[in-house]
Every structure is written in structure tokens, then in C-alpha cells.
Motif scaffolding. Sequence first.
Motif, PDB file in Angstrom:
ATOM      1  N   ASP A  49       0.854  -1.190   0.000  1.00 20.78           N
ATOM      2  CA  ASP A  49       0.000   0.000   0.000  1.00 20.78           C
ATOM      3  C   ASP A  49       0.892   1.242   0.000  1.00 20.78           C
ATOM      4  OD1 ASP A  49      -1.649   2.102   0.433  1.00 20.78           O
ATOM      5  OD2 ASP A  49      -2.494   1.368   2.335  1.00 20.78           O
TER       6      ASP A  49
ATOM      7  N   GLU B  80      -3.802   0.264   4.437  1.00 18.23           N
ATOM      8  CA  GLU B  80      -5.108  -0.345   4.188  1.00 18.23           C
ATOM      9  C   GLU B  80      -4.900  -1.588   3.311  1.00 18.23           C
ATOM     10  OE1 GLU B  80      -8.311  -0.160   5.238  1.00 18.23           O
ATOM     11  OE2 GLU B  80      -8.382  -1.870   3.891  1.00 18.23           O
TER      12      GLU B  80
ATOM     13  N   GLU C  82      -6.803  -3.466   1.750  1.00 14.56           N
ATOM     14  CA  GLU C  82      -7.548  -3.506   0.488  1.00 14.56           C
ATOM     15  C   GLU C  82      -6.784  -2.829  -0.654  1.00 14.56           C
ATOM     16  OE1 GLU C  82     -10.263  -5.258   0.058  1.00 14.56           O
ATOM     17  OE2 GLU C  82     -10.288  -5.792   2.187  1.00 14.56           O
ATOM     18  N   ASN C  83      -5.866  -1.951  -0.291  1.00 14.74           N
ATOM     19  CA  ASN C  83      -5.079  -1.263  -1.324  1.00 14.74           C
ATOM     20  C   ASN C  83      -3.733  -1.920  -1.570  1.00 14.74           C
ATOM     21  OD1 ASN C  83      -7.137   0.584  -1.324  1.00 14.74           O
ATOM     22  ND2 ASN C  83      -6.101   1.979   0.096  1.00 14.74           N
TER      23      ASN C  83
ATOM     24  N   THR D 130      -4.768  -7.581   8.870  1.00 14.31           N
ATOM     25  CA  THR D 130      -5.660  -6.435   8.720  1.00 14.31           C
ATOM     26  C   THR D 130      -5.496  -5.454   9.874  1.00 14.31           C
ATOM     27  OG1 THR D 130      -7.179  -7.981   7.698  1.00 14.31           O
ATOM     28  CG2 THR D 130      -8.036  -5.805   8.182  1.00 14.31           C
TER      29      THR D 130
ATOM     30  N   ARG E  40      -3.601  -1.766   9.674  1.00 14.67           N
ATOM     31  CA  ARG E  40      -4.375  -0.531   9.902  1.00 14.67           C
ATOM     32  C   ARG E  40      -3.868   0.245  11.105  1.00 14.67           C
ATOM     33  NH1 ARG E  40     -10.088  -3.405   8.493  1.00 14.67           N
ATOM     34  NH2 ARG E  40      -9.897  -3.237   6.219  1.00 14.67           N
TER      35      ARG E  40
END
Length: 404
Positions: A297, A308, A310-311, A331, A335
Motif C-alpha cells: 500500500d 489499508e 484492500e489497497n 488487517t 491498519r
Amino acid sequence: MSSNDSDTRVVSGMRPTGRLHLGQYHGVLKNWVQLQHEYECYFFVADWHALTTGYEDTSQIEQHTFDMVVDWLAAGLNPGSATLFQQSRVPEHAELHLLLSMITPLPWLERMPTYKDQLQKLNDRDLSTYGFLGYPLLQAADILIYRAGHVPVGADQVVHVELTRDVARRFNHVFGREPDFEQQAEAALQKMGKKAARLYSECRRAYVEQGDAQALERARALLASQQNLSIGDSERLYGYLEGGGRIILPEPQSIINAAAKVPGLDGEKMSKSYGNTISLREAPEVVEEKVRTMKTDPARVRRNDPGEPENCPVFALHELYASDDLRTWVTEGCRSASIGCIDCKKPLIDAINAEQAQMRARAEPFENDPDLVHAVLQEGSERARDEARETLEDVRAAVGLAGR
Ligand code: TRP
Ligand code: SF4
């Protein structure tokens, strides 16, 4: 076989592109490995297909075939479960292709989206050949020659399976109609016993007159349970159900490969042409090096910057390997910046290497003795040929070329 058996049969091919990468493994090969336990599978090296877009340089085809098949075996395809073979060793594909070419309208090929697409994209190749235009029809022959019910393909290839269905339907319509078809079907019906015959007729009427799909299913199930029918009679009765002739070439369905999103080292789709791949059977140090330097990320510039998942392409790979616990750890750690990217990558490297250790072990005997690979293909090609010959005999007879 009857068209009913085609439900249990799967066929698919792969062009000989050499060593495979994790994108191809998670996107295609893993499905094949799964399917071999559930279906009677025919998997082949589509070497003729390689010529359709590249006849100028054939020097790599053999090596690429070898490397790819070793990867198949490494990934767990088992020649005892699935028939693994080489398309060009089963010339029956070519004869069926020829016969199908007689009834295939040119516009069906010209309007294939894959045709127009590739003409544009591969503009450094000579694609003004019949081989290139006709390649979806060759694919249809690849499928129909085994009377396969299911064809695992990528989403872009679904149109080719649809073409296959259209061509099969046309073939059955043109060549499946015997002059005295109805009398023959009625005669076949009498061999089923009174009660079954009556049920069949009722279901057939409900389907033909009212389009009752459940009635069609019931009639098919009834036929499947008949022990006394010859293959010919059984085929006739399957065909009669739908009002047409005998079904010589059953229509296949596609099984769309779940498009596993496997990112490459740079975050783009993993692909050989982008040079961003991790191969199967990579040396452990190489896997480590590749993942260690893999893109993350971009928001995590410093160790303390939260990120993140997801990125992050690394996380997308984690999703293919990680347990729920590990995923939660990644995760939350990412974060809150409580773990660094190096910490995060470590268990991924271990997971990929654990998987690859198994693949390397499976591949080893074949790498040490290439003749073993040739034997697998030789045996598979013979087995495939036996099946292909059977179909072709029916096809020749239907076309009127039985030779007696
Ligand atoms: N055309 C397919 C591809 O390029 C390979 C292929 C050839 C194939 N014949 C097939 C796939 C038959 C499924 C069934 O990927
Ligand atoms: Fe990606 Fe893991 Fe780094 Fe987060 S911690 S950015 S998921 S590599």
C-alpha cells in the motif's frame, strides 16, 4: 457413450506457453485439479492452437509443452485420474474440424469478439490466415470430439463454447435426421416396456407442445434409467424428445473459471508479458526476494504509517493462502501500524514456499527423467484417441462416409 454420459465429462485445453505462474495456477489449474476428482477429465496441450497465432516461430513449442506439463503434474494433476494429452497426437480433432467446417457459416467465425479483438491487439502477427479465423471452430472440434458436457474456460472464452453449441446443434439438425426417424424412435420406444413408454410419450408431449422443462427432465431421467436400450436407440430417444433428430454431438456448457484476482509483483494483473510473475517451482530464495520487494500500500511510506490491506497487492496474495486468524492479524496490524510490511510478508513467503515445496517434490522425478513426461503424454494421447475415434465413427456414419 450416450449423450447422458456427457454430463460427467470435462474437456479443456491450454496453449503451450511454458512454465506457469501463480496467476494461472489460482485462476485455472487449481480448478482442473479439483475437477479431476469429480469428472472424467480430458486436459490437453493445445499445440495446434499455438500455430494459429504464431506459425512463424515454432521453435519453442516442444520445450513449452514439456515445461507446462511438468507444472500440471507439479500442481497435482494426476495421469491416473485425468487424461493428459497433446492435441496434435489426436488427429481425430482435425478430421472433425474439417467436417464441421463444411456446415459452419463464415459469419459465425467473423463475428467472434475474440477474432476482432486479437486482430487489433496482435498487429505484429500475420493473422490473415484461415487457421486464425477458424481457431474457435478447432476449439469446437476439441470439445465435441469427446462429447464433453462441461468445459472450464476463462470468461473471454465463453463465446467459443457458445459457438460450439451452435455448431453441434446445426450438425445434429443436418446430419442427425434419419429419413425414417420418427418410425425408428417409435420402434425404440417399444423396447422400453409399456409403462415407461407411456410416461416417456406423455413427458415428450408436455415438452414439445407446452415447453414443460420439468417434463423434459423427467423423460431424460427415465431414459437414463433404461438398461435395455442400445446406444443408438437411446440417442434417438434423447433426440426425439426435443423434436429433432438423433443427438450425435451433445451441446456442452461452460464452467467459468473463478477469476481469482492474482496481482503481480507490481500490483498489476500477474502476467508473463508484464514480467511480474512468481512461477510455480521457483527457488525458495527467489520467492522470498520477489515477495520482499513486492509493492505494498503506497500509503505506508514509513513503518509508523498505517495502511489499508484492500489497497495492497500483498494482501490480495495473503487472501489466497492465509487462515482467518492470520488475515485478522494482517488487517489489524496494518491498519494500526503495529506490524511492518516485512513482518506481514514473512508468513506469505512461508505459505507460498510450503505450497511450492510440494510442487517441487512432485515435479522432481519428471525433471530428472523427461521420458516420464513423454510417457504420460503418449499414454494420455492414446486413451484420448480411443474416445475420439468412437465419436468420429458415429460422425462419419451420420455424414454418410462410413465406408461401407
Ligand atoms: N482457446 C483456448 C485458449 O486460448 C484453449 C483451448 C483450445 C481450449 N481448445 C480448447 C479450451 C477446448 C477449452 C476447450 O485459452
Ligand atoms: Fe500490505 Fe501487509 Fe504492508 Fe499492510 S502491512 S501494506 S497489507 S504488506
